[in-house]
Design an enzyme around this catalytic site. Structure first.
Site, PDB file in Angstrom:
ATOM      1  CG  HIS A 209     -56.499 -58.989 -70.335  1.00 38.63           C
ATOM      2  ND1 HIS A 209     -55.630 -57.696 -69.204  1.00 38.63           N
ATOM      3  CD2 HIS A 209     -56.957 -59.325 -68.743  1.00 38.63           C
ATOM      4  CE1 HIS A 209     -56.522 -58.107 -68.048  1.00 38.63           C
ATOM      5  NE2 HIS A 209     -56.996 -59.288 -67.811  1.00 38.63           N
ATOM      6  CD  GLU A 210     -59.200 -62.478 -69.013  1.00 32.74           C
ATOM      7  OE1 GLU A 210     -59.204 -64.118 -67.714  1.00 32.74           O
ATOM      8  OE2 GLU A 210     -59.964 -61.476 -68.055  1.00 32.74           O
ATOM      9  CG  HIS A 213     -55.043 -63.685 -66.407  1.00 33.58           C
ATOM     10  ND1 HIS A 213     -53.561 -63.127 -65.717  1.00 33.58           N
ATOM     11  CD2 HIS A 213     -55.300 -62.597 -66.709  1.00 33.58           C
ATOM     12  CE1 HIS A 213     -54.486 -62.517 -64.998  1.00 33.58           C
ATOM     13  NE2 HIS A 213     -55.446 -61.915 -65.488  1.00 33.58           N
ATOM     14  CG  HIS A 216     -48.555 -64.962 -65.407  1.00 38.35           C
ATOM     15  ND1 HIS A 216     -49.163 -64.412 -64.515  1.00 38.35           N
ATOM     16  CD2 HIS A 216     -47.626 -65.810 -64.842  1.00 38.35           C
ATOM     17  CE1 HIS A 216     -47.860 -64.250 -62.940  1.00 38.35           C
ATOM     18  NE2 HIS A 216     -47.198 -65.246 -63.251  1.00 38.35           N
ATOM     19  CD  GLU A 246     -55.460 -58.818 -63.770  1.00 39.56           C
ATOM     20  OE1 GLU A 246     -55.828 -58.336 -64.789  1.00 39.56           O
ATOM     21  OE2 GLU A 246     -56.012 -59.843 -62.572  1.00 39.56           O
ATOM     22  CE1 TYR A 366     -58.146 -56.310 -63.362  1.00 37.02           C
ATOM     23  CE2 TYR A 366     -58.943 -56.174 -61.237  1.00 37.02           C
ATOM     24  CZ  TYR A 366     -58.977 -56.955 -62.271  1.00 37.02           C
ATOM     25  OH  TYR A 366     -59.310 -57.993 -62.284  1.00 37.02           O
TER      26      TYR A 366
END
Length: 389
Positions: A209-210, A213, A216, A246, A366
């Site tokens: 998930h991180e 980021h 992105h 997110e 979220y």
């Protein structure tokens, strides 16, 4: 800025989710209560059809083990940190057409790393890694990422990605682009002796998930720094709308539950050629929606509390009860959304970092992002290559 535009739109969104999730949450709670009943009967304890807040994690874990035969401690042996990192990068390379090159890699002695690429960077701790990211097709460098993996005294205790440098095009000097850089802050367990750092599956999911980021941030192309990737915790303005922040990370996170990717990420720490057994892969994929009603209703509760908390100064009124302070409001809303009372003498609000780290009146993001992330992931799944295109 937010895509939702108004508090009314947010509250309507949350109210709709609350009602829609209630049957699923009630079923989740009923299953945990049935397990509790069996547990109490076996130990000849008096049973009350009531699930206390401090019992949820215990019975949820027991139920997951019973339904899916998942042993977290055994499974984490198949997810050594070094394997998860290299294979996560490999997946993102295939998805996005980028390449990762190590610039600073800590030495086994723990005294820090040397430089091995086109710059002489500085890192803030000997355990920190630095990678240069470039486009596979052209070799053009697009940015840099710092990876700070292990817990230590004085370190921020949450898992997140923070921008280090925004991207933009300089007005002078021929319009040269300033490349973005970001840091992933983790708090994994450090290696012990000959045993490497091993990740629980939920930590694997969080890492993936991180990393969404990260990509992105590094794949952003904009002439103006104000549009560079950022989030409200950092001291300079910029970034996309908070309730979109997110979306990429939640969309990319879904790949962890694709059986081929899950098998690819795994490799037993004693023999990396031993992938996670197929029965475990099947169980982890099946367990993706374990207790999902309770989980999402918890997010709806926190988002609704956040909106109420920032609707005006205290004292607060809630469904006929007046003069409530922050802790009392939290307890009343928890009872409505989750059917639980707070543990006496505790004040969760005093430890909740989101409202003071840029997510004030934005925790709903979220959920708002998750809806769009599933739509985005579905578009990848519909591609001719089956998701990796």
């Amino acid at each position: 800025p937010k895509m939702a535009k108004t508090p009314e739109a947010v509250n309507a969104f949350l109210a709709d989710l609350h009602q829609g999730l209630k049957p699923r949450m009630d079923n989740d709670v009923a299953q945990m209560l049935q397990l509790k009943k069996e547990h109490f009967a076996a130990s000849q304890k008096p049973f009350e059809w009531k699930l206390n807040h401090w019992e949820v994690a215990y019975y949820s874990d027991k139920l997951k083990k019973k339904r899916f035969l998942i042993d977290d401690e055994r499974i984490k042996e198949y997810f050594p940190l070094s394997r998860v990192v290299t294979q996560t990068m490999s997946v993102y390379q295939d998805l996005l057409g980028v390449r990762f090159a190590a610039v600073v890699v800590p030495q086994p002695s723990g005294t820090g790393g040397g430089t091995a690429a086109s710059c002489s960077p500085e890192v803030w701790h000997p355990d920190v890694h630095l990678y240069e990211v470039s486009e596979q097709a052209t070799g053009e460098v697009v940015g840099h990422i710092f990876l700070d993996f292990f817990s230590r005294d004085g370190k921020y205790a949450h898992q997140c990605v923070v921008p280090v440098k925004p991207t933009f095009v300089r007005r002078g000097g021929g319009g040269a682009r300033v490349l973005p850089a970001c840091a992933m802050i983790c708090n994994f367990s450090a290696p012990v002796g000959s045993r490497p750092s091993l990740l629980l599956f939920r930590e694997v999911e969080t890492f993936f998930h991180e990393f969404g980021h990260v990509m992105h941030c590094l794949c952003t192309r904009t002439p103006y720094s104000v549009f560079s990737w950022a989030w409200p915790m950092v001291p300079y303005p910029g970034g996309v709308e908070q309730d979109f922040l997110e979306v990429p990370s939640m969309a990319f996170q879904q790949w962890v539950f694709e059986a081929p990717v899950l098998a690819r990420l795994s490799g037993h720490y004693e023999d990396l050629n031993r992938a996670l057994p197929q029965e475990d892969v099947t169980s982890l994929v099946a367990a993706k929606y374990h207790n999902i009603g309770y989980h999402y209703q918890g997010l709806v509760f926190l988002a609704s509390y956040d909106m109420k908390l920032h609707s005006g100064p205290p004292p607060y009124n809630f469904e006929g009860q007046q003069g409530l302070d922050c802790a009392q409001l939290f307890d009343r809303m928890r009872q409505k959304y989750l059917g639980e009372k707070s543990i006496e003498g505790t004040n969760f609000v005093a430890t909740w970092y989101h409202p003071v780290s840029g997510y004030d009146s934005g925790y709903f993001g979220y959920l708002w992002s998750d809806v769009r992330a599933y739509d985005l992931f579905a578009s990848f799944q519909g591609s001719p290559s089956g998701g990796m295109d």
